[in-house]
Design an enzyme around this catalytic site. Structure first.
Site, PDB file in Angstrom:
ATOM      1  CB  ALA A   1      53.320  88.837   8.870  1.00  0.00           C
TER       2      ALA A   1
ATOM      3  CG  ASP B   1      49.135  59.512 -32.541  1.00  0.00           C
ATOM      4  OD1 ASP B   1      48.265  58.729 -32.737  1.00  0.00           O
ATOM      5  OD2 ASP B   1      49.959  60.156 -33.901  1.00  0.00           O
TER       6      ASP B   1
END
Length: 886
Positions: free
Chosen positions: A299, A345
C-alpha cells in the site's frame, strides 16, 4: 638544423620538447628536426620502433559495462528493494499469489530501465568509425599508402582536397590549402592553412593556421604534414577522453523521485513497525502480523511509478518527434520542462549555416536603394571570378563565400549564359595576396575580374563605378568607400570587394593587378534563422536564459547575439568572453560570472565542458545544443544534450539525448513547452497515485484500531495500483497544456516534486478515501454480510474512489469540473474500461478465486458509488471555501 638520433623513441623526450614550445609555435623546420624527420620521411625501422613505443594511431577504448551489471543497477533504488522485500516476505509466509504478482511488477520495471540504458554508450565506437582508414605518406623517400593506424610521430603525410586528415600534425608545405575544421572548432568557414604561419603558444585551436588536426577535412588545395601526435594524444583523442570521463548528471525527475522514494520508505517503515507492535500487543500470530506488514508495504510503495513514468515520457517522446525533436533518452523529456539555461551553438542552430549577401554598395548606392537589375553590370565580377556552381534549383555549391556571391549575382541577373564568357587564365586565392583574379574572354574582349579583401582590392583601384559611370577614386571617393566598409564591418559582415578592368589578349592576371575599377562592395554573413528571435524572447518570458557558445570570432558572435536578443534588453547576461579569457579564469571566478555572460566565443571542447559544469555548480538545469565532434563532451555533460540531425556528426548524435531533425533553435523552445506539459502531467499522476497509496495505507492502518478486519489484502491493493496506474494514468499524458505554461519560471530544483502543501492535500484526499472504504466495510458487516463479501464491498468502494479522484488529480486550485473535465476523451475511455474490469474481478468465478472476492448486489454497487463521489464533492467544497477567503 638540430638532429635527433635516439636509438629508441622516447615519448618523454617528445613531451619535454613540447612542454615549453608547442608545435604550432615552432617553424616547420624546427618541428622536423625535433621529430627526427626530413623531406624523405622516416625509415621503416625507426617507424616500427615508434609504433611500438606510441601504439597504434587509434583512440583508446574502454570496455563496456557487462549487461548483468546494468540490469542489477535497476534494483538499486530504495522503493524497488522494499517492494522486493515485501514480495519475498509474502512467499515465505505462504502467500504465493501476492509474491508472484509483486515480483512480476518489479521485474517488468527493471527490464524497461535495462533496455533504455543499453541503447546508449556507442559514442566512442562511432567516433572511431569516423577516422581516416588510409593515409598517403612518404617513408624513406618513397610515397605509399598505409593504414592510418600505422602512423607515428615524424611521418610525412601527403594531403589533397577531399582527404580526411588522419592525425595531428605540423604543415610543412601548403598550396591553396583549405581545411574544414567545423567538426572540431565550430568555425563555420573553411580555414586557410599556411605552413609558414607560426602561432602564439596560447593561440586557440582555430587560430593555429600552421597545424592540421585528426578528423578534419581538406576542402581545397594540397599540403604536406609531419605527424606530431597520434591516437589518444591528438585533439580528437582529448575529446574521446572527455567523453569517457564525463558523467551524465541525474535528471531533475530522477533526483526528485529518489527524494520522494526515501520519504515514502521512511513512512512505510514507521507504519509497518507501529502496526506490527499493535498486533503483537493484541496477541496476533506472527503469520497475521506478517500478512498485515506485506499489505502495508504494498500500500505504501508506488510500485507502478517507474513503469507509468516511462510510458508517459514515451508518449511525450512521440509527440515531440512529430514536431521535429527525436528524443533518444526518455528522461530528456522531463528535463526539458525543468531547463533553466539553453546553451546554443551559433552556426546552423541560431543561424542558417549558409553564407548570404546581406548588404552591399555599388554605383554609389547601397543595396535596397536601387533595383538589383541596375547593379547587374557591377555584379558580373561576382559571377566570373568564382568557382562555385549554381544548380537548377537556384542553390549554389562550393566554397560558402563564393556560393553567396554567385547567388547574389543570380538575383541581379548578372550570371551570363553558358559559353558567353570563357575563362582563359586565373590567379587562385592566396592568403598572402588576399584576392583571386580571373581573365575571361567575352563579347567586349578580355576582362580581368578581381575579388578579395576590401583594403587590398581598393588599393589596386584607380576608379570606381558611380551612378552615371566610371569616376576617379580620389580622396573624397575613398573616404566614402572607407565609410561603407566600416558600416558593413560594424554589422559583423565579412566584406568583399569586386573590381575589374579590360586587359589585352594574352595578359597574365598576376601582372595585371593595377589600374582596376571598383565595381561593388558586398557584406556577407550567416544570417539568423527565421523565428529564432521570437523563440529567444519566449525563453526569456519563461525564465530561461539563452547563452551562445561558439567557435566563431567574438565580434561575429556578439553581432548575431544582439540581433537575436541574446544580448541587450530583456536578455539574461550581456558579457562576451573568449576561450582565452576562460583559460585565465579560476573555476570559482567562472562560477561567479557565468550567469552574466551571454556569449562564449572562440572556445575549445574543454571550455564547453567547463561552462556546463560552472552552470551546473550554479544550480542550473542546462540544455546544450551542438553539431560538431567538439560539442560531444559538453552535450554528454549537460542535463540535456541536443544534437543537430542534418548537420550534426554521428558522434554528436550518439552523445545527445535529443536530436533535432530541422537543426532549428525554435524546435528546442517548442520541445521545452512540451516538456513542461509532460512534467505537469507527471505531477498529476503522482498526485493521483500517492493519494491512492495514502488512502490504502490509512485504511489498512486504521482498520484494527476500529476493531475491523483488513479491508483488502496485498493482491487487491496491487490490483488497484495496476488498473489505476495503468490506462488511466497513461491517459493523463494526453491532457492538453495548461494555460500559462510558458509564462512562468522553471520549477526550483531545490523544491521537492511534492511539497508540504501538496502532501497535505494528498493526505486529506487519502483520509477521505480511507474513511469511505472503512465505512463500506462497517456497513456490510453490520448488515450481517460475511467477511469476504464485506471486504469485496470495501475493495470495490476503494476502486471507485480512484475513478472519481482522478479528476481531482488533474487540477490544482481550479475546479475539477471546469474546462479540463471533458478535455481528454482517452481518460473517459480508460475509466470505463476500469469499471468493466472491476466488475469482472468481483463477479467472475475464476477472478474471485484469485482476488478473494464475492458477488455484490446492485444496491451494494450503488452504495460504493455514492461513497466514492464524496471525495469529489468534499474537494470542490474545500476549494470553494479557499477561493472565498481570497
Amino acid at each position: 638544423m638540430r638532429w635527433w638520433p635516439p636509438p629508441i623513441w622516447d615519448s618523454a623526450l617528445l613531451n619535454h620538447a613540447t612542454e615549453v614550445k608547442p608545435w604550432h609555435s615552432q617553424a616547420a623546420a624546427e618541428v622536423l628536426a625535433a621529430l627526427g624527420s626530413d623531406g624523405h620521411g622516416l625509415g621503416e625501422e625507426e617507424a616500427a620502433r615508434r609504433l611500438a613505443s606510441h601504439g597504434p594511431n587509434r583512440l583508446p577504448e574502454h570496455p563496456p559495462r557487462p549487461a548483468w551489471a546494468v540490469f542489477l543497477d535497476q534494483f538499486r533504488n530504495l522503493l524497488t528493494l522494499m517492494l522486493l522485500g515485501a514480495g519475498l516476505l509474502a512467499g515465505l509466509i505462504g502467500d504465493v499469489t501476492d509474491m508472484v504478482a509483486v515480483l512480476a511488477v518489479t521485474a517488468f520495471n527493471a527490464v524497461l530501465g535495462f533496455v533504455q540504458e543499453r541503447r546508449a554508450e556507442r559514442i566512442l565506437a562511432t567516433l572511431k568509425s569516423m577516422l581516416a582508414q588510409q593515409a598517403r605518406i612518404r617513408r624513406g623517400g618513397q610515397v605509399r599508402d598505409i593504414p592510418a593506424e600505422a602512423l607515428v610521430p615524424g611521418d610525412l603525410v601527403l594531403l589533397e582536397a577531399g582527404d580526411r586528415i588522419p592525425a595531428d600534425g605540423r604543415l610543412i608545405l601548403t598550396r591553396a590549402a583549405m581545411v574544414d575544421e567545423s567538426a572540431l572548432t565550430g568555425e563555420s568557414l573553411p580555414v586557410d592553412k599556411q605552413a609558414e604561419t607560426i602561432s602564439a603558444a596560447a593561440a586557440p585551436l582555430g587560430d593555429r593556421l600552421g597545424m592540421a588536426f585528426m578528423n578534419t577535412v581538406m576542402t581545397a588545395g594540397r599540403a604536406e604534414m609531419v605527424v606530431t601526435e597520434t591516437g589518444g594524444a591528438t585533439e580528437m583523442g582529448r575529446i574521446a577522453h572527455l567523453l569517457a570521463t564525463v558523467e551524465a548528471p541525474a535528471t531533475p525527475l530522477q533526483q526528485r523521485l529518489d527524494a520522494l522514494g526515501r520519504r515514502l520508505a521512511l513512512v512505510a517503515a514507521v507504519v509497518v513497525a507501529v502496526v506490527a507492535l499493535q498486533g503483537w500487543l493484541r496477541g496476533e500470530t506472527a503469520v497475521d502480523i506478517l500478512l498485515t506488514a506485506v499489505a502495508l508495504a504494498v500500500a505504501a510503495i508506488p510500485e507502478g511509478l517507474p513503469a507509468v513514468v516511462t510510458v508517459t515520457l514515451a508518449i511525450g517522446m512521440f509527440r515531440m518527434a512529430r514536431r521535429g525533436a527525436i528524443v533518444r533518452r526518455l528522461s530528456a523529456v522531463e528535463t526539458l520542462g525543468s531547463t533553466t539555461v539553453i546553451c546554443s551553438d551559433k552556426t546552423g542552430t541560431l543561424t542558417m549555416n549558409r553564407m548570404t549577401a546581406l548588404a552591399g554598395w555599388a554605383r554609389g548606392r547601397r543595396f535596397g536603394e536601387a533595383d538589383m537589375a541596375e547593379m547587374s553590370r557591377s555584379l558580373l565580377v561576382a559571377a566570373l571570378c568564382n568557382d562555385a556552381r549554381l544548380g537548377a534549383d537556384g542553390v549554389a555549391s562550393g566554397d560558402p563565400t563564393e556560393a553567396a556571391l554567385l547567388v547574389l549575382a543570380a538575383r541581379a541577373d548578372a550570371v551570363p549564359p553558358p559559353g558567353e564568357w570563357q575563362r582563359r587564365a586565373e590567379l587562385p586565392f592566396d592568403s598572402a595576396r588576399k584576392l583571386m583574379a580571373t581573365i575571361h574572354d567575352g563579347p567586349e574582349g578580355p576582362l580581368l575580374s578581381v575579388k578579395g579583401a576590401p583594403d587590398v582590392v581598393a588599393a589596386l583601384c584607380v576608379s570606381a563605378m558611380g551612378p552615371e559611370g566610371e569616376i576617379p577614386l580620389d580622396a573624397e571617393s575613398r573616404r566614402v568607400l572607407d565609410d561603407e566598409i566600416a558600416h558593413m564591418a560594424g554589422q559583423a559582415l565579412r566584406v568583399m570587394a569586386l573590381a575589374s578592368r579590360p586587359v589585352a589578349s594574352g595578359a597574365d592576371p598576376a601582372a595585371s593587378l593595377d589600374g582596376l575599377c571598383l565595381q561593388a562592395l558586398v557584406g556577407l554573413a550567416d544570417p539568423p534563422r527565421p523565428g529564432v528571435k521570437e523563440s529567444v524572447a519566449a525563453c526569456h518570458q519563461a525564465g530561461i536564459a539563452v547563452k551562445m557558445i561558439t567557435g566563431d570570432h567574438a565580434v561575429t558572435a556578439a553581432a548575431i547575439a544582439t540581433q537575436l536578443g541574446i544580448m541587450g534588453k530583456g536578455a539574461n547576461g550581456g558579457e562576451v568572453v573568449t576561450g582565452a579569457d576562460l583559460d585565465r579564469m579560476a573555476p570559482e571566478e567562472l562560477a561567479r560570472r557565468v550567469g552574466a555572460i551571454a556569449v562564449f566565443a572562440r572556445v575549445a571542447p574543454e571550455h564547453k565542458v567547463r561552462i556546463v559544469e560552472a552552470l551546473k555548480a550554479d544550480g542550473q538545469v542546462i540544455a546544450m545544443t551542438g553539431d560538431g565532434v567538439n560539442d560531444a563532451a559538453a552535450l554528454k555533460s549537460a542535463h540535456l544534450g541536443v544534437a543537430m540531425g542534418r548537420s550534426g556528426s554521428d558522434v554528436t548524435r550518439e552523445a545527445a539525448a535529443m536530436v533535432l531533425t530541422d537543426d532549428d533553435f525554435s524546435t528546442v523552445v517548442r520541445a521545452v513547452r512540451e516538456g513542461r506539459t509532460i512534467a505537469d502531467n507527471i505531477v498529476k499522476f503522482l498526485r493521483f497515485q500517492l493519494s491512492t497509496n495514502m488512502g490504502a495505507l490509512l485504511a489498512v492502518l486504521a482498520a484494527p484500531l476500529f476493531g475491523l478486519p483488513l479491508p483488502f489484502g496485498a493482491i487487491q491493493i496491487l490490483w488497484v495500483n495496476i488498473i489505476m496506474d495503468g490506462p488511466p494514468a497513461m491517459a493523463l499524458a494526453f491532457d492538453p497544456p495548461r494555460r500559462g505554461a510558458m509564462r512562468e519560471p522553471p520549477r526550483d530544483q531545490d523544491q521537492p516534486i511534492l511539497g508540504a502543501r501538496r502532501l497535505a492535500r494528498l493526505a486529506w484526499l487519502g483520509g477521505l478515501m480511507a474513511a469511505g472504504t472503512l465505512a463500506a466495510l462497517h456497513l456490510a458487516l453490520a448488515a450481517g454480510q460475511d467477511t469476504a463479501t464485506a471486504r469485496s464491498l470495501a475493495f470495490t468502494t476503494f476502486v471507485l474512489f480512484q475513478v472519481v479522484n482522478v479528476f481531482n488529480a488533474r487540477v490544482g486550485r481550479e475546479s475539477a469540473l471546469g474546462r479540463m473535465a471533458l478535455a481528454n476523451g482517452k481518460l473517459w475511455l480508460t475509466l470505463a474500461a476500469v469499471l468493466a474490469l472491476q466488475a469482472v474481478v468481483v463477479h467472475w468465478s475464476v477472478a474471485q478465486a484469485l482476488f478473494h472476492t464475492r458477488d455484490l448486489s446492485l444496491d451494494q454497487w450503488l452504495l460504493a458509488a455514492g461513497l466514492a463521489s464524496l471525495v469529489l464533492v468534499a474537494e470542490e467544497l474545500r476549494k470553494l471555501l479557499m477561493r472565498g477567503r481570497v
